[in-house]
Write a protein that holds these residues in place. Structure first.
Motif, mmCIF file in Angstrom:
data_model
loop_
_atom_site.group_PDB
_atom_site.id
_atom_site.type_symbol
_atom_site.label_atom_id
_atom_site.label_comp_id
_atom_site.label_asym_id
_atom_site.label_seq_id
_atom_site.Cartn_x
_atom_site.Cartn_y
_atom_site.Cartn_z
ATOM 1 N N SER A 1 -3.185 -9.093 -2.989
ATOM 2 C CA SER A 1 -3.774 -8.256 -3.219
ATOM 3 C C SER A 1 -4.579 -7.953 -4.326
ATOM 4 O O SER A 1 -3.934 -8.022 -5.440
ATOM 5 C CB SER A 1 -3.187 -6.857 -2.787
ATOM 6 O OG SER A 1 -3.843 -5.711 -3.004
ATOM 7 N N ARG B 1 -5.441 -5.163 -5.549
ATOM 8 C CA ARG B 1 -5.205 -3.631 -5.751
ATOM 9 C C ARG B 1 -4.261 -3.213 -6.871
ATOM 10 O O ARG B 1 -3.857 -2.252 -6.966
ATOM 11 C CB ARG B 1 -5.382 -2.860 -4.559
ATOM 12 C CG ARG B 1 -6.401 -2.949 -3.419
ATOM 13 C CD ARG B 1 -6.511 -2.026 -2.557
ATOM 14 N NE ARG B 1 -5.582 -1.530 -1.691
ATOM 15 C CZ ARG B 1 -5.144 -0.308 -1.581
ATOM 16 N NH1 ARG B 1 -5.726 0.624 -2.135
ATOM 17 N NH2 ARG B 1 -4.104 0.087 -1.074
ATOM 18 N N SER C 1 -1.493 -1.571 -4.052
ATOM 19 C CA SER C 1 -1.248 -2.338 -3.188
ATOM 20 C C SER C 1 -0.137 -1.836 -2.239
ATOM 21 O O SER C 1 1.091 -1.771 -2.948
ATOM 22 C CB SER C 1 -1.298 -3.578 -3.663
ATOM 23 O OG SER C 1 -0.765 -4.514 -2.503
ATOM 24 N N SER D 1 0.784 -3.737 0.145
ATOM 25 C CA SER D 1 1.515 -5.204 0.679
ATOM 26 C C SER D 1 2.503 -5.296 -0.681
ATOM 27 O O SER D 1 3.433 -5.973 -0.468
ATOM 28 C CB SER D 1 0.740 -6.024 0.765
ATOM 29 O OG SER D 1 -0.275 -6.276 -0.188
ATOM 30 N N THR E 1 -3.528 1.695 6.493
ATOM 31 C CA THR E 1 -3.351 2.255 4.992
ATOM 32 C C THR E 1 -4.695 3.288 5.102
ATOM 33 O O THR E 1 -4.478 4.092 4.178
ATOM 34 C CB THR E 1 -3.275 1.280 4.268
ATOM 35 O OG1 THR E 1 -4.485 0.521 4.399
ATOM 36 C CG2 THR E 1 -2.288 0.281 4.239
HETATM 37 C C1 LIG Z 1 -12.684 -7.301 2.475
HETATM 38 C C2 LIG Z 1 -11.918 -6.652 3.166
HETATM 39 C C3 LIG Z 1 -11.644 -6.694 4.611
HETATM 40 C C4 LIG Z 1 -10.904 -6.012 5.000
HETATM 41 N N1 LIG Z 1 -10.680 -6.209 6.590
HETATM 42 C C5 LIG Z 1 -9.643 -5.588 7.444
HETATM 43 C C6 LIG Z 1 -9.463 -5.682 8.597
HETATM 44 O O1 LIG Z 1 -10.018 -6.908 9.203
HETATM 45 N N2 LIG Z 1 -8.563 -4.905 9.216
HETATM 46 C C7 LIG Z 1 -7.970 -4.004 8.675
HETATM 47 O O2 LIG Z 1 -7.116 -3.409 9.352
HETATM 48 N N3 LIG Z 1 -8.325 -3.525 7.383
HETATM 49 C C8 LIG Z 1 -9.136 -4.345 6.468
HETATM 50 N N4 LIG Z 1 -9.282 -4.181 5.305
HETATM 51 C C9 LIG Z 1 -8.526 -3.044 4.587
HETATM 52 C C10 LIG Z 1 -7.126 -3.613 3.789
HETATM 53 O O3 LIG Z 1 -6.284 -4.233 4.739
HETATM 54 C C11 LIG Z 1 -6.418 -2.484 3.594
HETATM 55 O O4 LIG Z 1 -7.093 -1.736 2.687
HETATM 56 C C12 LIG Z 1 -5.216 -3.062 2.861
HETATM 57 O O5 LIG Z 1 -4.285 -1.526 2.574
HETATM 58 C C13 LIG Z 1 -5.268 -3.624 1.766
HETATM 59 O O6 LIG Z 1 -3.805 -4.082 1.165
HETATM 60 P P1 LIG Z 1 -3.339 -3.688 0.175
HETATM 61 O O7 LIG Z 1 -3.009 -2.192 0.059
HETATM 62 O O8 LIG Z 1 -2.077 -4.468 -0.328
HETATM 63 O O9 LIG Z 1 -4.212 -3.887 -1.095
HETATM 64 C C14 LIG Z 1 -10.206 -4.979 4.508
HETATM 65 C C15 LIG Z 1 -10.409 -4.664 3.154
HETATM 66 C C16 LIG Z 1 -11.235 -5.468 2.492
HETATM 67 C C17 LIG Z 1 -11.342 -5.248 0.915
#
Ligand SMILES: Cc1cc2nc3c(=O)[nH]c(=O)nc-3n(C[C@H](O)[C@H](O)[C@H](O)COP(=O)(O)O)c2cc1C
Length: 200
Positions: free
Chosen positions: A9, A11, A15, A17, A176
């Motif tokens: 991630s 973030r 994050s 994850s 999230t």
């Molecule tokens: C480029 C991009 C594509 C994403 N595509 C999806 C997706 O296909 N499905 C979904 O549920 N969330 C999608 N998200 C949201 C992320 O999965 C979500 O913000 C998640 O919490 C990110 O993981 P992290 O909290 O570990 O950073 C996307 C985010 C980004 C930046």
């Protein structure tokens, strides 16, 4: 015991994850207090893309080069070989793994190094070990309330299995992007799933 922690991630502290993967590591450490963790952050531009020497070596009958990204690939494979347990933290990006995790997989899934090709198909060359995957997604991708496809979990299972890693367990924080109260509830459910898993 050596835990390899691969985190994809971008973030950082925010994050989900990453937070979930740290909970998995804490659960592992309760069982193995002397466990050491090797951190492998892969978000951003830390990994060089697969380049010409690497691509050429995949076409040859021998690995002809340690030039360019071949050297990085070899370092990442050795790091993986040294791990007793692998913990991967990954967001869902566009229904699948983020590009940075795909790149890490391209580096570690290398013909004649971590898998071989036979008449029956591909054969993994790594010995099996537990892999825990912590996934965060903005929406839901599993269960009855899922409104999107999931190319992430089947893809990871397939590619890790291809190199010999079949013992793969997924934990998820789905939604999230939901309201804070809903997300808090999801975190509690995942905590319970983690607790139940490591209690057995
Ligand atoms: C480029 C991009 C594509 C994403 N595509 C999806 C997706 O296909 N499905 C979904 O549920 N969330 C999608 N998200 C949201 C992320 O999965 C979500 O913000 C998640 O919490 C990110 O993981 P992290 O909290 O570990 O950073 C996307 C985010 C980004 C930046």
């Amino acid at each position: 015991m050596n835990i390899l922690h691969v985190s994809a991630s971008p973030r950082g502290q925010a994050s989900e994850s990453n937070a979930l993967s740290h909970k998995i590591i804490e659960s592992l450490r309760r069982r193995h207090p002397d466990a050491e963790v090797t951190e492998r952050p892969i978000a951003g531009n830390v990994l060089a893309p697969v380049d010409e020497p690497y691509a050429t070596s995949q076409q040859s009958l021998v690995d002809v080069s340690s030039d360019g990204s071949m050297a990085q690939s070899e370092r990442l494979v050795r790091e993986l070989e040294l791990a007793d347990v692998v913990v991967i933290a990954t967001p869902m990006h566009n229904y699948t793994v983020p590009a940075t995790l795909k790149l890490w997989l391209d580096h570690i899934a290398r013909v004649r190094r971590t898998f071989d090709i036979s008449a029956q198909g591909k054969i993994g060359l790594l010995h099996d070990r537990p892999v825990f995957v912590a996934i965060a997604s903005g929406g839901r991708f599993s269960g009855e309330r899922a409104h999107q496809p999931d190319f992430l979990t089947p893809y990871l299972k397939t590619i890790l299995g291809m190199i010999g890693l079949h013992d793969v367990t997924f934990f998820t924080i789905e939604g999230t992007a939901s309201r804070q109260e809903t997300l808090a509830q999801t975190r509690l459910q995942t905590d319970q799933a983690l607790h139940d898993y490591f209690a057995t």
